[in-house]
Scaffold this motif. Structure first.
Motif, PDB file in Angstrom:
ATOM      1  N   PHE A  92       0.804  -1.221   0.000  1.00 53.93           N
ATOM      2  CA  PHE A  92       0.000   0.000   0.000  1.00 53.93           C
ATOM      3  C   PHE A  92       0.840   1.276   0.000  1.00 53.93           C
ATOM      4  CE2 PHE A  92      -3.283  -2.947   1.704  1.00 53.93           C
ATOM      5  CZ  PHE A  92      -4.243  -2.727   0.727  1.00 53.93           C
ATOM      6  N   ALA A  93       2.162   1.137   0.020  1.00 55.13           N
ATOM      7  CA  ALA A  93       3.013   2.330  -0.051  1.00 55.13           C
ATOM      8  C   ALA A  93       3.051   2.922  -1.453  1.00 55.13           C
ATOM      9  CB  ALA A  93       4.430   1.994   0.395  1.00 55.13           C
ATOM     10  N   MET A 142       1.639   6.509  -2.318  1.00 54.15           N
ATOM     11  CA  MET A 142       1.231   7.159  -1.074  1.00 54.15           C
ATOM     12  C   MET A 142       2.138   8.349  -0.763  1.00 54.15           C
ATOM     13  SD  MET A 142       0.796   5.351   2.664  1.00 54.15           S
ATOM     14  CE  MET A 142       2.540   5.034   2.824  1.00 54.15           C
ATOM     15  N   LEU A 198       3.272   2.988   8.276  1.00 55.38           N
ATOM     16  CA  LEU A 198       2.456   2.115   7.430  1.00 55.38           C
ATOM     17  C   LEU A 198       2.197   0.783   8.112  1.00 55.38           C
ATOM     18  CD1 LEU A 198       1.036   1.394   4.793  1.00 55.38           C
ATOM     19  CD2 LEU A 198       3.254   0.665   3.887  1.00 55.38           C
ATOM     20  N   ALA A 241      -7.231   1.067   0.083  1.00 54.87           N
ATOM     21  CA  ALA A 241      -6.054   1.920   0.218  1.00 54.87           C
ATOM     22  C   ALA A 241      -6.346   3.259   0.902  1.00 54.87           C
ATOM     23  CB  ALA A 241      -5.399   2.136  -1.143  1.00 54.87           C
ATOM     24  N   TRP A 250      -4.339   4.605   4.082  1.00 53.54           N
ATOM     25  CA  TRP A 250      -3.607   5.872   4.014  1.00 53.54           C
ATOM     26  C   TRP A 250      -4.063   6.843   5.107  1.00 53.54           C
ATOM     27  CZ3 TRP A 250      -3.239   7.269  -1.930  1.00 53.54           C
ATOM     28  CH2 TRP A 250      -2.436   6.301  -2.555  1.00 53.54           C
ATOM     29  N   GLU A 304      -1.613   8.366   7.988  1.00 55.71           N
ATOM     30  CA  GLU A 304      -1.377   9.779   8.298  1.00 55.71           C
ATOM     31  C   GLU A 304      -1.493  10.033   9.803  1.00 55.71           C
ATOM     32  OE1 GLU A 304      -3.540  12.567   5.996  1.00 55.71           O
ATOM     33  OE2 GLU A 304      -2.877  11.758   4.067  1.00 55.71           O
TER      34      GLU A 304
END
Length: 452
Positions: A74-75, A78, A99, A438, A442, A446
């Motif tokens: 999922f990086a 991002m 993450l 995703a 994300w 954050e």
């Protein structure tokens, strides 16, 4: 026992062996998981449960990835809040350590499936993974294992123990490794294995390492750990313990022939000697090292000393042909010498040594097209416009072949992709689900990035 026949292939049996002649017009018979015959087409059986007409395509061993991270899928794309990280410790704190905290068990499953689909598409058939999900530790390796089983590839799994999230989670990580190693043995699968994961020397206290070593010794396994991945690890070790990273790991009993040390960039001659003397494995991840600006491992010297060095991707895209190309080029520009890291040395990393490392975890030979070896094979529609011989295979791979040439991926005699169509995974559905999840990952990322 199911049978698979691949007819009219051009066999490249061992890209690292200059004596292994290429064989045009040959057939391979697979019985169960194993290659049982390699014969001229005229001598091949006429029937099998499944027949693949290769039409002269290259038939090669499936690629092996000696160090990777499924959890990082999922990086991609991002954004990291704030200014760009200025060094590797900031990359760790502001990207990876936020993450991994954002992942649920469902995210772990989906992230693995994304990576596994990419691996199959690009002909990577065996993977040694290094997992982290501090807020979803218990059972995480079994979740990944189920994804591996569904995909059909071969994988060795571990959980990266770390003190960075507190003592309780370090102990939970140790417990997850122990649980999975026992479970993998009970499963009796030839496609799943376990080892003992550790994050890095700089995030592990002596007490935690001593506890992990005791557990690993009771199970008869080694470790998979990042070490000397840039200056920060060495600086921390010298300031905190008064000794260099590899010396400390050796003192605590981490090194040995079943242990994988990923990176080993900022080591000195004495540390290299310890790795060599203990038969510890080192893995090289050139694309990641360049991206993180952490330096260049002295792989040519390690190879000269017959050290055990393999090739991984550290979670980059699973086209291992690209990793080979990067390894071939990086050391030349670093040394300002075009003779450094020749084609056969790269093949030694990617095929001979990676296959030997995989052999530590799986019960039959992997990484070559040979009778008695696991039938982990790929077909490529690479059509060379110059002669293809035993003496020039490495340079066809380095300058011609790409992962996009792979048309078929086969693991243990099971066809996972045929004519570029995945059979075991619904790639479009996986991607659609990942796009849906995703934004949630994300958003959590954050939140964690503010406190990491």
């Amino acid at each position: 026992m199911p049978t698979l026949l691949i007819r009219n292939a051009t066999i490249v049996p061992d890209p690292a062996n200059p004596e292994a002649a290429c064989l045009p017009g040959y057939s391979v018979l697979v019985e169960g998981e194993t290659i049982s015959a390699i014969v001229p087409d005229a001598d091949a059986p006429t029937t099998a449960d499944e027949v693949i007409e290769a039409h002269g395509r290259l038939l090669m061993p499936g690629n092996i990835c000696a160090h990777t991270h499924f959890y990082g899928a999922f990086a991609r794309g991002m954004a990291i809040p704030g200014p760009p990280p200025r060094d590797f410790p900031e990359i760790l704190r502001r990207l990876w350590w936020a993450l991994d905290k954002a992942l649920s068990l469902e995210d772990v499953r989906l992230s693995a499936l994304v990576c596994l689909a990419d691996a199959i598409r690009h002909g990577t058939t065996t993977l040694i993974d290094h997992h982290a999900s501090p807020n979803a530790i218990d059972g995480s390796l079994s979740v990944i294992a189920e994804a591996v089983e569904t995909a059909g590839v071969r994988a060795c799994l571990c959980y990266e123990v770390s003190d960075r999230d507190g003592r309780d989670k370090a102990l939970a990580g140790i417990a997850e490794n122990v649980r999975w190693i026992r479970e993998s043995r009970q499963r009796g699968s030839t496609r799943l294995a376990g080892t003992f994961g550790l994050h890095a020397a700089m995030t592990l206290s002596d007490a935690t390492l001593e506890r992990a070593v005791a557990e690993a010794q009771s199970l008869g396994v080694g470790f998979h750990i990042h070490a000397a991945e840039g200056p920060a690890d060495q600086e921390h070790s010298l300031a905190t313990y008064g000794e260099r990273v590899i010396e400390r790991l050796h003192r605590l009993g981490v090194l040995g022939p079943q242990t994988i040390v990923a990176h080993a960039i900022t080591i000195d001659a004495w540390e290299m000697g310890l790795l060599r003397e203990t038969d510890t494995w080192v893995t090289h991840q050139p694309r990641s090292n360049m991206n993180n600006a952490v330096g260049v491992a002295d792989i040519p010297t390690m190879l000269r000393g017959n050290m055990r060095v393999g090739l991984g991707n550290d979670g980059f895209a699973f086209d291992m042909f690209e990793e080979m190309k990067t390894a071939y080029l990086l050391h030349k520009v670093h040394r300002l010498d075009p003779r450094v890291m020749n084609g056969y040395e790269v093949m030694r990393l990617a095929y001979t040594n990676n296959a030997a490392l995989a052999g530590r975890f799986f019960p039959r030979p992997i990484g070559r097209v040979a009778v008695g070896a696991f039938a982990d094979l790929i077909l490529l529609d690479y059509a060379p416009y110059t002669p293809l011989t035993a003496g020039n295979v490495p340079w066809h791979i380095l300058f011609g072949i790409r992962g996009s040439h792979v048309t078929h991926t086969i693991v243990g005699g099971r066809v996972l992709m045929a004519e570029r169509q995945l059979r075991t995974l619904d790639e479009a559905a996986i991607a659609a689900e990942a796009r849906t999840r995703a934004p949630e990952v994300w958003q959590r990322f954050e939140t964690f990035s503010r406190y990491t």
